[in-house]
Scaffold this motif. Structure first.
Motif, PDB file in Angstrom:
ATOM      1  N   ASP A  29      19.925 -19.778  28.071  1.00 36.84           N
ATOM      2  CA  ASP A  29      18.972 -18.891  27.406  1.00 36.84           C
ATOM      3  C   ASP A  29      17.629 -19.002  28.122  1.00 36.84           C
ATOM      4  N   ILE A  30      16.987 -17.846  28.326  1.00 37.59           N
ATOM      5  CA  ILE A  30      15.722 -17.797  29.063  1.00 37.59           C
ATOM      6  C   ILE A  30      14.585 -18.461  28.276  1.00 37.59           C
ATOM      7  N   ASN A  86      23.866 -14.190  15.685  1.00 40.48           N
ATOM      8  CA  ASN A  86      22.948 -13.384  14.881  1.00 40.48           C
ATOM      9  C   ASN A  86      23.452 -11.947  14.900  1.00 40.48           C
ATOM     10  N   GLY A  92      18.558 -11.362  12.785  1.00 38.31           N
ATOM     11  CA  GLY A  92      17.712 -11.785  13.910  1.00 38.31           C
ATOM     12  C   GLY A  92      18.267 -11.429  15.276  1.00 38.31           C
ATOM     13  N   THR A  94      18.396  -9.696  18.574  1.00 39.45           N
ATOM     14  CA  THR A  94      17.422  -8.963  19.397  1.00 39.45           C
ATOM     15  C   THR A  94      18.061  -8.308  20.612  1.00 39.45           C
ATOM     16  N   VAL A  95      19.230  -8.770  21.017  1.00 35.63           N
ATOM     17  CA  VAL A  95      19.935  -8.164  22.155  1.00 35.63           C
ATOM     18  C   VAL A  95      21.254  -7.599  21.634  1.00 35.63           C
ATOM     19  N   HIS A  99      26.743 -11.942  21.336  1.00 33.57           N
ATOM     20  CA  HIS A  99      26.554 -13.228  22.007  1.00 33.57           C
ATOM     21  C   HIS A  99      26.549 -14.352  20.979  1.00 33.57           C
ATOM     22  N   HIS A 101      25.145 -18.328  20.509  1.00 35.45           N
ATOM     23  CA  HIS A 101      24.257 -19.374  21.017  1.00 35.45           C
ATOM     24  C   HIS A 101      24.961 -20.720  20.850  1.00 35.45           C
TER      25      HIS A 101
HETATM   26  P1  AMP Z   1      19.415 -12.996  19.563  1.00 31.13           P
HETATM   27  O1  AMP Z   1      18.030 -13.136  18.993  1.00 31.13           O
HETATM   28  O2  AMP Z   1      20.457 -13.717  18.769  1.00 31.13           O
HETATM   29  O3  AMP Z   1      19.765 -11.549  19.838  1.00 31.13           O
HETATM   30  O4  AMP Z   1      19.387 -13.766  20.948  1.00 31.13           O
HETATM   31  C1  AMP Z   1      19.020 -13.173  22.142  1.00 31.13           C
HETATM   32  C2  AMP Z   1      18.711 -14.300  23.077  1.00 31.13           C
HETATM   33  O5  AMP Z   1      18.716 -13.785  24.394  1.00 31.13           O
HETATM   34  C3  AMP Z   1      17.337 -14.940  22.862  1.00 31.13           C
HETATM   35  O6  AMP Z   1      17.510 -16.330  22.572  1.00 31.13           O
HETATM   36  C4  AMP Z   1      16.617 -14.714  24.192  1.00 31.13           C
HETATM   37  O7  AMP Z   1      15.818 -15.807  24.567  1.00 31.13           O
HETATM   38  C5  AMP Z   1      17.784 -14.495  25.149  1.00 31.13           C
HETATM   39  N1  AMP Z   1      17.503 -13.715  26.344  1.00 31.13           N
HETATM   40  C6  AMP Z   1      16.894 -12.513  26.404  1.00 31.13           C
HETATM   41  N2  AMP Z   1      16.844 -12.079  27.675  1.00 31.13           N
HETATM   42  C7  AMP Z   1      17.455 -13.034  28.439  1.00 31.13           C
HETATM   43  C8  AMP Z   1      17.724 -13.168  29.828  1.00 31.13           C
HETATM   44  N3  AMP Z   1      17.360 -12.237  30.722  1.00 31.13           N
HETATM   45  N4  AMP Z   1      18.361 -14.290  30.253  1.00 31.13           N
HETATM   46  C9  AMP Z   1      18.723 -15.230  29.372  1.00 31.13           C
HETATM   47  N5  AMP Z   1      18.520 -15.149  28.048  1.00 31.13           N
HETATM   48  C10 AMP Z   1      17.879 -14.078  27.578  1.00 31.13           C
END
Ligand code: AMP
Ligand code: ZN
Length: 113
Positions: A29-30, A86, A92, A94-95, A99, A101
């Motif tokens: 994770d970034i 999530n 929560g 965001t992407v 995925h 974690h």
């Molecule tokens: P969520 O909030 O469950 O959707 O998690 C999305 C996760 O993606 C967050 O923990 C971000 O830090 C991570 N994230 C977003 N962009 C990147 C990226 N380019 N490389 C790695 N992790 C990322």
């Protein structure tokens, strides 16, 4: 498709990949929330847990198998860890590419915020 995780799968944006096979990919994770914070995703674009089709459920077992393998490899298996998905706005997410974690390396609090 304008999906950041599809771009990671395609190698179009950089990531620190820690595991890959034909179905899943795992990368750091970034913005890590703990000493170990790895995202495990299906290579196929799936928006969220809500949009899994019957044919997609196999990949969930691959993701959990990968999570356990990585927990051992990154030495968090013995002390314990968390696997989190999530889903949606209140969850929560965001992407919008499914995925999970894998988080560990410190004592995690409960319940989450
Ligand atoms: P969520 O909030 O469950 O959707 O998690 C999305 C996760 O993606 C967050 O923990 C971000 O830090 C991570 N994230 C977003 N962009 C990147 C990226 N380019 N490389 C790695 N992790 C990322
Ligand atoms: Zn995607």
């Amino acid at each position: 498709m304008d999906c950041i995780f599809c771009k990671i799968v395609a190698g179009e944006i950089p990531s620190k990949i820690v595991f890959e096979d034909d179905k899943v990919i795992a990368f750091n994770d970034i913005s890590p929330a703990a000493p170990v914070h790895i995202l495990i995703i299906p290579k196929k674009h799936i928006n969220s847990a809500l949009t899994l089709s019957d044919d997609d459920y196999d990949v969930i077992s691959s993701i959990f198998k990968t999570a356990v393998r990585l927990a051992k490899e990154f030495n968090i298996a013995e002390d314990g860890f968390r696997i989190v998905n999530n889903c949606g706005k209140n969850g929560g997410q965001t992407v919008e590419h499914l995925h999970f974690h894998l988080i560990g390396g410190r004592c995690l609090t409960w319940p989450p915020g």
